[in-house]
Write an enzyme that holds these catalytic residues in place. Structure first.
Site, PDB file in Angstrom:
ATOM      1  N   THR A 168      25.928  21.601  28.904  1.00 43.16           N
ATOM      2  CA  THR A 168      24.554  21.208  28.587  1.00 43.16           C
ATOM      3  C   THR A 168      24.310  19.767  29.024  1.00 43.16           C
ATOM      4  O   THR A 168      25.140  18.895  28.775  1.00 43.16           O
ATOM      5  CB  THR A 168      24.294  21.322  27.065  1.00 43.16           C
ATOM      6  OG1 THR A 168      24.780  22.568  26.594  1.00 43.16           O
ATOM      7  CG2 THR A 168      22.808  21.193  26.768  1.00 43.16           C
ATOM      8  N   GLN A 192      27.606  18.872  35.900  1.00 39.70           N
ATOM      9  CA  GLN A 192      27.616  19.790  37.035  1.00 39.70           C
ATOM     10  C   GLN A 192      28.905  20.607  36.997  1.00 39.70           C
ATOM     11  O   GLN A 192      30.005  20.061  37.071  1.00 39.70           O
ATOM     12  CB  GLN A 192      27.528  18.998  38.341  1.00 39.70           C
ATOM     13  CG  GLN A 192      27.711  19.805  39.612  1.00 39.70           C
ATOM     14  CD  GLN A 192      26.736  20.947  39.763  1.00 39.70           C
ATOM     15  OE1 GLN A 192      27.094  22.111  39.607  1.00 39.70           O
ATOM     16  NE2 GLN A 192      25.483  20.621  40.066  1.00 39.70           N
ATOM     17  N   MET A 193      28.770  21.922  36.881  1.00 35.21           N
ATOM     18  CA  MET A 193      29.933  22.802  36.799  1.00 35.21           C
ATOM     19  C   MET A 193      30.226  23.528  38.114  1.00 35.21           C
ATOM     20  O   MET A 193      31.240  24.212  38.232  1.00 35.21           O
ATOM     21  CB  MET A 193      29.727  23.832  35.681  1.00 35.21           C
ATOM     22  CG  MET A 193      29.802  23.248  34.288  1.00 35.21           C
ATOM     23  SD  MET A 193      31.479  22.709  33.882  1.00 35.21           S
ATOM     24  CE  MET A 193      31.217  22.027  32.237  1.00 35.21           C
ATOM     25  N   HIS A 226      14.164  22.696  39.699  1.00 38.39           N
ATOM     26  CA  HIS A 226      14.883  23.635  38.848  1.00 38.39           C
ATOM     27  C   HIS A 226      13.872  24.568  38.180  1.00 38.39           C
ATOM     28  O   HIS A 226      12.670  24.303  38.187  1.00 38.39           O
ATOM     29  CB  HIS A 226      15.665  22.913  37.741  1.00 38.39           C
ATOM     30  CG  HIS A 226      16.881  22.181  38.235  1.00 38.39           C
ATOM     31  ND1 HIS A 226      16.802  20.970  38.899  1.00 38.39           N
ATOM     32  CD2 HIS A 226      18.200  22.483  38.147  1.00 38.39           C
ATOM     33  CE1 HIS A 226      18.021  20.571  39.197  1.00 38.39           C
ATOM     34  NE2 HIS A 226      18.896  21.462  38.754  1.00 38.39           N
ATOM     35  N   LYS A 230      14.182  24.224  32.472  1.00 34.99           N
ATOM     36  CA  LYS A 230      15.011  23.015  32.424  1.00 34.99           C
ATOM     37  C   LYS A 230      14.122  21.836  32.083  1.00 34.99           C
ATOM     38  O   LYS A 230      13.255  21.447  32.864  1.00 34.99           O
ATOM     39  CB  LYS A 230      15.734  22.777  33.750  1.00 34.99           C
ATOM     40  CG  LYS A 230      16.627  21.529  33.707  1.00 34.99           C
ATOM     41  CD  LYS A 230      17.535  21.447  34.915  1.00 34.99           C
ATOM     42  CE  LYS A 230      18.341  20.146  34.914  1.00 34.99           C
ATOM     43  NZ  LYS A 230      19.158  19.973  33.699  1.00 34.99           N
ATOM     44  N   GLY A 235      21.252  16.147  35.911  1.00 33.88           N
ATOM     45  CA  GLY A 235      22.384  15.245  35.734  1.00 33.88           C
ATOM     46  C   GLY A 235      23.100  15.005  37.052  1.00 33.88           C
ATOM     47  O   GLY A 235      23.639  13.922  37.307  1.00 33.88           O
ATOM     48  N   THR A 236      23.087  16.011  37.914  1.00 34.74           N
ATOM     49  CA  THR A 236      23.705  15.877  39.232  1.00 34.74           C
ATOM     50  C   THR A 236      22.951  14.845  40.067  1.00 34.74           C
ATOM     51  O   THR A 236      23.552  14.000  40.728  1.00 34.74           O
ATOM     52  CB  THR A 236      23.699  17.234  39.961  1.00 34.74           C
ATOM     53  OG1 THR A 236      24.381  18.194  39.161  1.00 34.74           O
ATOM     54  CG2 THR A 236      24.371  17.134  41.314  1.00 34.74           C
TER      55      THR A 236
END
Length: 343
Positions: A168, A192-193, A226, A230, A235-236
């Site tokens: 999150t 970022q995952m 996005h 969102k 965050g990226t």
């Protein structure tokens, strides 16, 4: 969407070079898809170092997918939560039939991959989590909730002592890190995952550290698009901007152009209509003071599978750290990448 991209490639000689196709970009916000028409390449050497740690070389320390690991996905009713559950189930990870959600979601049952998950509201969360942790001692919580819940959730995980993966974004990040550090628990926290996007971020970090001030005087425009759900800025995007700031670019995070209108996303940004409800498009455009040189960096993602798979890799990484009794601290996706145990 045709766009200017940045490529890392190996030329004929063994030294890596960083190449970019550059062009004139339509001003952000002006109707018409952003594209490039130039075909000019500029190259300069970049030294990339993502050395594996010693433990990553020890195959015996690796965690087999699903080998005793259980995850509790908070935010399981959301699209990202459901995507993680599907990816984890495919990896053989046990899904705990319990989740936390909003007041409105309390008491609801969410069915994903044939599993029924009971959603609990804000009340008695500590009691519920402690009970689940007792029942599943190798529990790892995965958090894909909402920005306003980030800090309270982290405080709860720290109080109970349960390891967690936080995907999150938003919340008070300084407070988040302070809470987890003081709790002395295992955690992977990353805005970022997506593994490949994280690798790009790592390259940006390396460039900013090795060539500080290289883009001094350049102006920067940032657009990120996005899905409408969102609520916060990417965050990226903020992480990439931080790298540009180290490279000498003056830029305020409030200047990020957020695109959330579906019509504009399709007509201006070029998002495929079928992915309007789930995408992440980023464009960074740099211009020299005299307007004669420009650079563009772009990364576009449609769907959520890249993040879900990365989240499962983070879970397996954290399980390995716990089992090897590694240092209890905050890890990030760079650590996961360095480990070299991607599926």
């Amino acid at each position: 969407m045709t766009a200017s991209n940045v490529f890392l490639h190996r030329p004929l000689h063994p030294q890596l070079s960083f190449s970019s196709r550059t062009s004139q970009m339509a001003p952000l916000g002006v109707k018409g898809r952003v594209s490039f028409i130039g075909n000019v390449k500029r190259s300069f050497p970049v030294v990339l170092s993502m050395a594996k740690s010693e433990t990553s070389m020890q195959a015996g320390n690796s965690v087999a997918p699903g080998n005793g690991i259980s995850i509790m996905v908070n935010g399981c009713s959301g699209k990202m939560g459901k995507a993680v559950i599907k990816a984890a189930d495919s990896a053989g990870v046990n899904i705990v039939p319990t989740s936390f959600g909003s007041v409105e979601e309390a008491g609801q049952t969410v069915e994903v991959c044939g599993k029924e998950i009971l959603v609990h509201g804000p009340t008695e969360r500590e009691k519920v989590l402690s009970s689940v942790f007792d029942k599943y001692p190798e529990l790892i919580v995965v958090d894909y909730t909402i920005p306003s819940a980030v800090n309270d959730n982290a405080e709860l995980y720290g109080k109970v002592g349960v390891p967690f993966v936080m995907g999150t974004t938003g919340g008070d990040r300084t407070r988040l890190y302070k809470t987890v550090e003081e709790s002395k628990i295992y955690a992977v926290i990353s805005p970022q995952m997506g593994k490949q996007v994280v690798a790009f971020l790592a390259a940006m970090e390396i460039m900013s550290e090795q060539f500080p001030g290289a883009f001094a005087g350049y102006s920067l425009e940032v657009m990120e698009s996005h899905q409408a759900s969102k609520l916060d800025a990417s965050g990226t995007a903020k992480a990439v901007i931080s790298c540009f700031q180290k490279l000498g670019v003056s830029y305020d995070m409030d200047q990020i152009q957020l695109i959330r209108d579906p019509k504009q996303q399709i007509e201006v940004v070029g998002v495929p209509e079928e992915h309007v409800s789930g995408h992440a498009f980023h464009l960074y455009h740099l211009t020299s003071p005299d307007k004669t040189v420009s650079f563009e960096f772009q990364h576009n993602v449609c769907g959520r599978s890249i993040y879900a798979e990365g989240t499962v890799d983070a879970v397996l990484f954290l399980a390995k750290k716990i089992r090897s009794k590694a240092e209890k601290r905050i890890y990030n996706m760079i650590d996961v990448l360095r480990e070299g145990n991607m599926r």
